[in-house]
Scaffold this motif. Structure first.
Motif, short mmCIF file in Angstrom:
data_model
loop_
_atom_site.label_atom_id
_atom_site.label_comp_id
_atom_site.label_asym_id
_atom_site.label_seq_id
_atom_site.Cartn_x
_atom_site.Cartn_y
_atom_site.Cartn_z
N GLU A 59 -60.50 -53.59 62.94
CA GLU A 59 -61.16 -52.28 62.93
C GLU A 59 -62.57 -52.34 63.50
O GLU A 59 -62.99 -51.47 64.27
CB GLU A 59 -61.20 -51.73 61.50
N ILE A 60 -63.33 -53.40 63.15
CA ILE A 60 -64.71 -53.51 63.61
C ILE A 60 -64.77 -53.66 65.12
O ILE A 60 -65.54 -52.97 65.81
CB ILE A 60 -65.42 -54.69 62.92
N GLU A 61 -63.94 -54.58 65.67
CA GLU A 61 -63.95 -54.77 67.12
C GLU A 61 -63.48 -53.52 67.84
O GLU A 61 -63.99 -53.18 68.92
CB GLU A 61 -63.11 -55.98 67.52
N THR A 62 -62.52 -52.82 67.29
CA THR A 62 -62.02 -51.60 67.90
C THR A 62 -63.11 -50.55 68.03
O THR A 62 -63.30 -49.92 69.08
CB THR A 62 -60.84 -51.02 67.10
N LEU A 63 -63.89 -50.36 66.95
CA LEU A 63 -64.98 -49.39 66.98
C LEU A 63 -66.05 -49.77 67.99
O LEU A 63 -66.56 -48.91 68.73
CB LEU A 63 -65.59 -49.26 65.58
N ASN A 64 -66.38 -51.05 68.05
CA ASN A 64 -67.38 -51.51 69.01
C ASN A 64 -66.87 -51.40 70.44
O ASN A 64 -67.63 -51.08 71.37
CB ASN A 64 -67.80 -52.94 68.69
N ARG A 65 -65.59 -51.68 70.63
CA ARG A 65 -64.97 -51.58 71.96
C ARG A 65 -65.05 -50.14 72.46
O ARG A 65 -65.37 -49.90 73.63
CB ARG A 65 -63.53 -52.07 71.88
N ILE A 66 -64.76 -49.20 71.60
CA ILE A 66 -64.85 -47.79 71.98
C ILE A 66 -66.28 -47.44 72.39
O ILE A 66 -66.51 -46.77 73.40
CB ILE A 66 -64.37 -46.89 70.82
#
Length: 242
Positions: free
Chosen positions: A79-86
């Motif tokens: 979830e953390i990497e996904t939010l940062n990727r966005i």
């Protein structure tokens, strides 16, 4: 010839690789895409590749920025990497200028190079992810039968890829002759333990195809500092430093 991929906006890493290639007197250069996202020099990276006339493929990140495609969460991201990727991709969407977006949109997905050496013709296929998709990850332990199918369908002898950020060289003995698979790693965001800019040098003779993975140091602290000062999530500076 030198093949590199996955710069991801990291201009200092790209300059280090280009300087090393120049020192080796290599005149044939190819880029497998993903010029943008994660570091703050997306426009500068694109313009450097354009100014040098380096043949370049369209990576999955390039396509997303050029076509303004939505960000699809990846299964291997938490979830953390996904939010940062966005956040990082949205930053690129707002900062990459229109001429550069247009240039990215016109890049090819694959490129075949044929070399005639004596009586032998060697065909090299360049892709970003795989022959099927620039989003597909082909790791070193990928099924060998599937690798051979990809080459049989294209009639190539060598397949060179990026996308995974993990370099390797793999040779498979096949009925039609030796097949070589090369992942040139990542210039700007390596997933190896050592954060080095990575590219591949490929040599072709009448008898064989040989390859070397080259790893080049660059000023990681400069890149991390620039990320911290930008609107790109700090996650990507932390990744480089850790």
């Amino acid at each position: 010839m030198a093949i590199f991929s996955d710069i991801h906006g990291n201009l200092p890493a790209l300059e280090a690789v280009l300087e090393d290639i120049k020192k080796k007197n290599i005149s044939q250069l190819y880029c497998l895409g993903d010029l943008v996202d994660f570091a703050p020099w997306g426009n500068e990276v694109i313009e450097r590749i354009r100014s040098l006339g380096i043949p370049c493929l369209q990576g999955n990140h390039d396509q997303r920025i050029a076509m303004n495609l939505p960000v699809v969460p990846l299964q291997h991201h938490g979830e953390i990497e996904t939010l940062n990727r966005i956040g990082a991709i949205n930053h690129s969407k707002s900062t990459i200028n229109e001429p550069n977006k247009l240039w990215l949109a016109q890049l090819p997905c694959q490129l075949e190079i044929s070399f005639s050496i004596g009586r032998i013709i060697k065909r090299i296929l360049l892709v970003h992810g795989s022959t099927r998709s620039n989003d597909e990850y082909i790791f070193e332990d990928h099924d060998q039968d599937d690798l051979l199918i990809m080459l049989d369908q294209t009639d190539a002898d060598v397949l060179i890829m990026g996308h995974t950020h993990l370099p390797y060289i793999k040779q498979i003995d096949a009925q039609s002759g030796d097949k070589v698979f090369i992942n040139c790693g990542s210039v700007g965001r390596s997933r190896e333990k050592m954060q080095l800019a990575t590219y591949a040098v490929v040599s072709i003779t009448e008898t064989n195809v040989s390859a070397e993975i080259v790893r080049i140091p660059y000023n990681i602290e400069t890149v991390a500092s620039a990320i911290y000062k930008s609107r790109i999530p700090d996650f990507y500076a932390d990744f480089l430093l850790l």
